[in-house]
Scaffold this active site. Structure first.
Site, mmCIF file in Angstrom:
data_model
loop_
_atom_site.group_PDB
_atom_site.id
_atom_site.type_symbol
_atom_site.label_atom_id
_atom_site.label_comp_id
_atom_site.label_asym_id
_atom_site.label_seq_id
_atom_site.Cartn_x
_atom_site.Cartn_y
_atom_site.Cartn_z
ATOM 1 N N TYR A 6 11.233 21.498 49.464
ATOM 2 C CA TYR A 6 11.128 22.582 48.492
ATOM 3 C C TYR A 6 10.085 22.241 47.415
ATOM 4 O O TYR A 6 10.009 21.100 46.949
ATOM 5 C CB TYR A 6 12.509 22.779 47.870
ATOM 6 C CG TYR A 6 12.583 23.846 46.828
ATOM 7 C CD1 TYR A 6 12.508 25.183 47.187
ATOM 8 C CD2 TYR A 6 12.738 23.523 45.491
ATOM 9 C CE1 TYR A 6 12.568 26.173 46.233
ATOM 10 C CE2 TYR A 6 12.811 24.508 44.529
ATOM 11 C CZ TYR A 6 12.721 25.830 44.902
ATOM 12 O OH TYR A 6 12.791 26.806 43.955
ATOM 13 N N ASP A 58 18.912 18.131 51.721
ATOM 14 C CA ASP A 58 19.025 19.448 51.079
ATOM 15 C C ASP A 58 19.491 20.415 52.162
ATOM 16 O O ASP A 58 18.745 20.735 53.085
ATOM 17 C CB ASP A 58 17.659 19.848 50.502
ATOM 18 C CG ASP A 58 17.708 21.178 49.740
ATOM 19 O OD1 ASP A 58 18.552 22.033 50.090
ATOM 20 O OD2 ASP A 58 16.889 21.361 48.819
ATOM 21 N N LYS A 68 21.364 30.367 46.559
ATOM 22 C CA LYS A 68 20.928 30.990 47.805
ATOM 23 C C LYS A 68 22.148 31.451 48.617
ATOM 24 O O LYS A 68 22.846 32.345 48.186
ATOM 25 C CB LYS A 68 20.029 30.002 48.555
ATOM 26 C CG LYS A 68 18.962 29.347 47.665
ATOM 27 C CD LYS A 68 17.918 30.306 47.139
ATOM 28 C CE LYS A 68 17.027 29.691 46.069
ATOM 29 N NZ LYS A 68 16.387 28.434 46.406
ATOM 30 N N ARG A 95 32.396 20.094 29.437
ATOM 31 C CA ARG A 95 31.295 19.351 30.068
ATOM 32 C C ARG A 95 31.854 18.332 31.055
ATOM 33 O O ARG A 95 31.292 18.097 32.112
ATOM 34 C CB ARG A 95 30.396 18.687 29.013
ATOM 35 C CG ARG A 95 29.335 17.781 29.619
ATOM 36 C CD ARG A 95 28.104 17.548 28.744
ATOM 37 N NE ARG A 95 28.400 17.413 27.334
ATOM 38 C CZ ARG A 95 28.961 16.329 26.759
ATOM 39 N NH1 ARG A 95 29.262 15.273 27.480
ATOM 40 N NH2 ARG A 95 29.202 16.323 25.463
HETATM 41 C C1 PLP Z 1 15.877 27.332 45.669
HETATM 42 C C2 PLP Z 1 15.943 25.986 46.265
HETATM 43 C C3 PLP Z 1 16.101 24.842 45.464
HETATM 44 C C4 PLP Z 1 16.161 24.908 43.947
HETATM 45 O O1 PLP Z 1 17.282 25.583 43.515
HETATM 46 P P1 PLP Z 1 17.370 26.451 42.141
HETATM 47 O O2 PLP Z 1 18.757 26.964 42.174
HETATM 48 O O3 PLP Z 1 16.307 27.496 42.242
HETATM 49 O O4 PLP Z 1 17.094 25.519 41.024
HETATM 50 C C5 PLP Z 1 16.200 23.623 46.102
HETATM 51 N N1 PLP Z 1 16.118 23.520 47.450
HETATM 52 C C6 PLP Z 1 15.935 24.590 48.240
HETATM 53 C C7 PLP Z 1 15.829 24.412 49.716
HETATM 54 C C8 PLP Z 1 15.835 25.858 47.683
HETATM 55 O O5 PLP Z 1 15.649 26.916 48.478
#
Ligand code: PLP
Length: 400
Positions: free
Chosen positions: A104, A177, A202, A51
């Site tokens: 998001y 982000d 992603k 962890r």
């Molecule tokens: C998918 C996504 C998230 C969240 O991520 P997870 O891995 O699904 O928890 C946050 N920001 C953006 C822009 C995303 O496309």
């Protein structure tokens, strides 16, 4: 020594061959704990318990920090786990958060439905503009500004440096982000942001086979402490860490990110131009198109391309949008984005359903494409066929 280029760092930083066996790829340290030679006498790397630190996770964190020009990166079990860790690490009850309006959906839900019961308030900026963000600042209370650029699903582009100045003036942190642009196209920390968030699910993972998230920070201080220490403590104390195997997959994906982004960007630009040329498409949102309202800003802030996400509105309303999403063969109908394979979704009823009835509802006939890295000729053929079928009814009307 001059710093290596981005593609070189993607492959080598944090990913040195294993010093004991020479394995070219660092092994997956699938272990929870590490043996000690005496009480608190740790072996090389100082690992104690996974962890706190694990070599596979740490290798990925080092690799990602290098690509984002950050001091440190922290890998989490999902993008949402990373967002939650960052926000709870820096916020205290009574603080206020400013969110760009088309963040998001999960970010919106986290702030609106989870953090609100812990005494965190929030405001939305109705646009991507830094001036509008400045107008929502509550002096002495605003602790975080949260921005996504290009945004989802409308592909609005914001000026990160201008937002960073607003955050500095307010004594707040700017979080960007960077999931859509990836470190290949944009490094928010070098533009003044204090922290970067990724859903590594992603583009970084890039193969739709792993969930993950990351927080990357530079040298910012927060309430008298280095932000790196604040996040490191939160990651260790709350424990939503990325597993060794997931870290391995993310690191493996990251090595080819620069190469993949080249193709995502090239395919997406060509697809956007194709869509814009069609009479049965009412609107195309893609920062690479001259018709995009922030095309010049996008050209200044993004390096080497405009990303792999497009949204558009076919003629014929929501029925045409749904029909298109179901009909296209190359584009699989599903949520998520950023993998090698192409995906299509209708955000209004799928990813962005929680916004229906709010001022931030997206058009119901909007289609979002995550343009994959297949052959371009196959994209055009598939989109042509799916559009022809989806918009038949309205084309009869147009012709008649
Ligand atoms: C998918 C996504 C998230 C969240 O991520 P997870 O891995 O699904 O928890 C946050 N920001 C953006 C822009 C995303 O496309």
């Amino acid at each position: 020594m001059t710093q290596h280029g981005l593609a070189t760092r993607a492959i080598h930083d944090g990913q040195q061959p294993d010093p004991t066996t020479g394995a070219v790829v660092p092994p997956i340290y699938q272990t929870s704990t590490f043996v000690q030679d005496g009480v608190n006498q740790f072996r090389s790397g100082g690992h104690e318990y996974s962890r706190g630190s694990n070599p596979t996770r740490n290798g990925f964190e080092e690799q990602l920090a290098s690509l984002e020009s950050g001091r440190r990166a922290f890998a989490f079990a999902s993008g949402m786990a990373a967002e939650d860790a960052l926000l709870r690490a820096v916020l205290s009850p009574g603080d206020h958060v400013v969110l760009a309006s088309d963040v998001y959906g999960g970010t919106f839900r986290l702030v609106d439905q989870v953090l609100s019961s812990w005494g965190i308030e929030h405001s939305f900026v109705p646009s991507a503009s830094a001036d509008d963000a400045a107008a929502t600042i509550q002096p002495g209370r605003t602790a975080v500004l949260w921005l996504e650029t290009p945004s989802n699903p409308l592909l609005r582009v914001a000026d990160i440096a201008a937002w960073a100045r607003v955050a500095e003036d307010a004594g707040a942190l700017l979080v960007v982000d960077n999931t859509f642009a990836t470190p290949v196209l944009q490094n928010p920390l070098t533009l003044g942001a204090h922290a970067v968030i990724h859903s590594t699910t992603k583009y970084i993972g890039g193969h739709s086979d792993v969930l993950g998230g990351a927080v990357v920070v530079g040298d910012a201080q927060w309430r008298g402490q280095p932000l790196t220490d604040v996040i490191a403590f939160q990651q260790f104390a709350c424990g939503a860490v990325a597993a060794p195997f997931d870290s391995f997959l993310a690191a493996r994906g990251l090595k080819t990110l620069p190469l993949r982004m080249e193709r995502h960007c090239a395919n997406a630009l060509a697809v956007a131009e194709f869509l814009e040329s069609r009479e049965d498409v009412l609107e195309v949102n893609y920062p690479g198109l001259r018709s995009h309202p922030q095309h010049d800003l996008a050209t200044r802030t993004l390096n080497g391309g405009y990303g792999g996400i497009i949204s558009f509105r076919p003629a014929g309303g929501v029925e045409a949008a749904d029909e298109f999403a179901k009909t296209s063969e190359l584009y699989n109908l599903s949520v998520s984005l950023g993998g090698v394979e192409s995906l299509v979704c209708v955000p209004h009823s799928m990813t962005h359903a929680p916004r229906v009835g709010t001022p931030y509802e997206v058009p119901e006939d909007l289609v979002r494409l995550s343009v994959g890295i297949e052959d371009l000729s196959d994209h055009v053929e598939d989109l042509d066929a799916a559009l022809n079928q989806a918009t038949t009814a309205s084309r009869v009307l147009l012709a008649g």
